[in-house]
Design an enzyme around this catalytic site. Structure first.
Site: not given
Lengths: 245, 273
Positions: A22-24
Site C-alpha cells: 500500500r502507498t503509505l
C-alpha cells in the site's frame, strides 16, 4: 517488521500484513500545478521539479501530458503514481479509439473516470498520491477540473494543486476574467508561478506552460522565470520580526 | 421442411453453411406484433402495435426506456426483450456513473450484438428470440438500429419488424428520403401511418398502439394515449386516402380546431371541419 511466517499471500490486500503493497507516503513528488480557462481553451503551468523529500533531485520531470485528442492532464504528488495513472489512461484511450466509431472521450469523461479511480483507491486505503488537474476542449466546450488523492473533485474557471491553492488562487480570483487572451493568460500564469518560485521551497526555476484548444495540445519548451532578489525585505528578512524564530 | 436434420442445436452447421437454430430464432421475431422505427437528423420515433389477449387483460409492454437518450422497441419473445432491456439499462447506468456522460448508442448496440452472438456459439444456450429496434442519440446525431437474434446489427433510416411489417416497410420505403429533414411531428405522423398499414383495414386507435420519441433536447419518452389519439384524429379526418397534398391542408385546419377544443375538453378534439 513481522518476522513470523505469514499465512496470507504477499499480494493480499487484507490487513496490516500487506503494508508493503500500500502507498503509505510519497517519495518523489512534484509541486503545484496551476491552470485557467482562457478565450480559446485551457492554459496550464507546472514546473519540472521532482523532489526527493527536501532534496530537489530531478529537474526535468514533465508533469503535464496530453490525453487523447481533447484533454491535458497535470499532476502534483508522487511521480510514480502519476506514471501509473498515465498507463491507465493510455489503455482507456486505446479502447476508446478501437471502437473507431466517431465518438471519443472528452475531458469531462476523462475527469470523471479519474475521479472514480482515485476514490476507489482511497476506499481501499491504497491511494494514488496525486492531485490532478484535467483540462480540455471538445466541440467548443471548455472544461477544467481537478481531483485529489481522496477523490474530491470539482470544476472551476481556474484551479491549482498544493501550494498553488494558497498562493496562486488568490491572484487568480482577483485577476482572472472571461475571454482572457493567450498573452494575458500566460502573463497571469507566470505571475502565479513566480510567486510560487519565491515562496514554495520545492519549486524549481524551470517550467513549462501547456495550452489546449479545439485544435490540440501544445506544451512549451522548458524555460525559466526572471527573478529579483534585491528587495529590501529579502536583504534583512529578520529585521522587525517579533518572536522566537 | 427438408432441413430438420441439422437443426437440433445451435452449434451444428448444416452442409449448406447455415445455422438453423439462429434462423428459427429470426422466425420468432416475425411472429411478434408489428414494430416500426424511423428517424430524422434530430429525432427518432418508435411505434408498435399493442394488442391485448383479451378485453380483461392489459397489453404487453414492447417499448422500453433505456436511458434519457436511448429507447428500444421489441418484437418476438417479449420476455427475452425485457431481459435485454435490463442489460441495456445497466450498461447505460454504469457508463454514466464512470464517465458522467451518456453511452453512445452505437457502442451499446455493438455490445448488445456481441451478447447475442455468444448465444449462437454455445451448445448450452439458445439465441434470443427477439428483434430490437434501438433508437438513440450520440455525438453524430439521431440513430436507429436493428439488432437481430443472429448477432447482426444494422443502421436504418426507417424499418419495421414483426408480423405484417412488410406493409409498413412498403409505406416507409416510399417516403424515407424525406425523413431526414422532417419535423418531429411529421415523423410521429408517419410512424402512425406506418402502424396503420400493418393493421390491414382495422381502425387505428391509441388504445392498440404505442408511440415513443427521442430527440435532441427531448429525452426518450412514451407519448400518452390522448396525445396519440389527437394525432390520429388529425390525419384520419382526411379519410383512407393518403395524398400528401391533402394532408397538410387538413392538418393545418384541424390543429386550429384542436387548440380551441383542448382548453375546454381534455379528451378528443372536436372535429367540426
Amino acid at each position: 517488521m513481522n518476522f513470523m511466517a505469514s499465512k496470507q499471500p504477499e499480494n493480499s490486500l487484507l490487513g496490516p500484513e500487506s503494508d508493503s503493497q500500500r502507498t503509505l507516503y510519497p517519495y518523489v513528488t512534484g509541486t503545484s500545478v496551476v491552470a485557467l480557462k482562457y478565450k480559446d481553451g485551457i492554459l496550464m503551468a507546472a514546473d519540472m521539479g521532482g523532489s526527493y523529500g527536501s532534496t530537489l533531485r530531478y529537474k526535468s520531470v514533465e508533469r503535464m501530458k496530453p490525453i487523447g485528442k481533447h484533454s491535458l492532464l497535470g499532476a502534483s504528488g508522487e511521480i510514480s503514481d502519476f506514471q501509473e495513472i498515465l498507463r491507465y489512461l493510455d489503455e482507456l484511450i486505446l479502447y476508446d479509439n478501437m471502437w473507431d466509431d466517431g465518438n471519443s472521450l472528452g475531458p469531462k469523461e476523462v475527469h470523471n473516470y479519474l475521479t472514480r479511480v482515485m476514490y476507489n483507491r482511497r476506499n481501499k486505503f491504497n491511494p494514488l498520491w496525486n492531485s490532478l488537474v484535467l483540462g480540455g476542449v471538445k466541440n467548443g466546450q471548455k472544461y477544467l477540473g481537478t481531483v485529489s488523492m481522496i477523490g474530491v473533485n470539482f470544476e472551476d474557471n481556474h484551479v491549482a494543486t498544493g501550494f498553488g491553492n494558497h498562493l496562486a488562487r488568490p491572484i487568480l480570483r482577483q485577476e482572472w476574467h472571461e475571454n482572457l487572451s493567450f498573452e494575458d493568460g500566460v502573463r497571469l500564469l507566470e505571475k502565479c508561478m513566480r510567486v510560487l518560485l519565491y515562496r514554495d521551497r520545492s519549486a524549481v526555476n524551470k517550467l513549462q506552460i501547456a495550452k489546449i484548444t479545439e485544435d490540440g495540445v501544445t506544451i512549451s519548451q522548458p524555460y525559466s522565470l526572471k527573478t529579483y532578489w534585491e528587495f529590501s525585505a529579502f536583504e534583512n528578512p529578520a529585521q522587525g520580526a517579533i518572536g522566537s524564530w | 421442411m427438408f432441413r430438420n436434420q441439422y437443426d437440433t442445436d445451435v452449434t451444428t452447421w448444416s452442409p449448406a453453411g447455415r445455422l438453423f437454430q439462429v434462423e428459427y430464432a429470426m422466425e420468432a421475431v416475425k411472429q411478434g406484433s408489428a414494430t416500426i422505427g424511423l428517424r430524422s437528423k434530430t429525432h427518432v420515433v418508435l411505434g408498435c402495435v399493442n394488442k391485448a389477449n383479451s378485453e380483461l387483460s392489459s397489453h404487453q409492454k414492447k417499448i422500453f426506456k433505456v436511458d434519457d437518450h436511448i429507447g428500444v422497441a421489441i418484437a418476438g419473445l417479449t420476455a427475452d426483450g425485457r431481459v435485454l432491456s435490463r442489460y441495456m439499462r445497466n450498461e447505460c447506468i454504469n457508463y454514466n456513473f464512470t464517465y458522467e456522460s451518456p453511452l453512445p448508442v452505437g457502442r451499446l448496440v455493438v455490445q448488445l450484438a456481441d451478447k447475442a452472438q455468444v448465444c449462437t456459439q454455445r451448445s448450452w444456450k439458445r439465441p434470443y428470440g427477439v428483434g430490437l429496434l434501438v433508437a438513440g442519440l450520440d455525438e453524430s446525431g439521431a440513430h436507429l438500429y436493428y439488432n437481430c437474434p443472429s448477432g447482426n446489427y444494422f443502421e436504418y433510416q426507417a424499418f419495421a419488424i414483426g408480423s405484417r411489417s412488410q406493409a409498413a416497410k412498403t409505406y416507409l420505403e416510399r417516403r424515407f428520403e424525406n425523413f431526414a429533414d422532417s419535423s418531429r411531428d411529421d415523423l410521429v405522423k408517419d410512424a402512425l401511418m406506418a402502424i396503420r398499414e400493418t393493421l390491414q383495414g382495422e381502425t387505428l386507435k391509441s388504445s392498440i398502439c404505442t408511440v415513443a420519441v427521442v430527440g435532441v433536447g427531448e429525452p426518450f419518452h412514451i407519448l400518452d394515449q390522448e396525445t396519440v389519439q389527437q394525432m390520429i384524429n388529425a390525419f384520419e379526418i382526411v379519410g383512407e386516402q393518403e395524398g400528401p397534398a391533402a394532408e397538410p391542408d387538413a392538418a393545418a385546419g384541424q390543429e386550429a380546431a384542436a387548440e380551441q377544443g383542448g382548453s375546454t375538453d381534455e379528451g378528443v378534439a372536436p372535429m367540426d371541419i
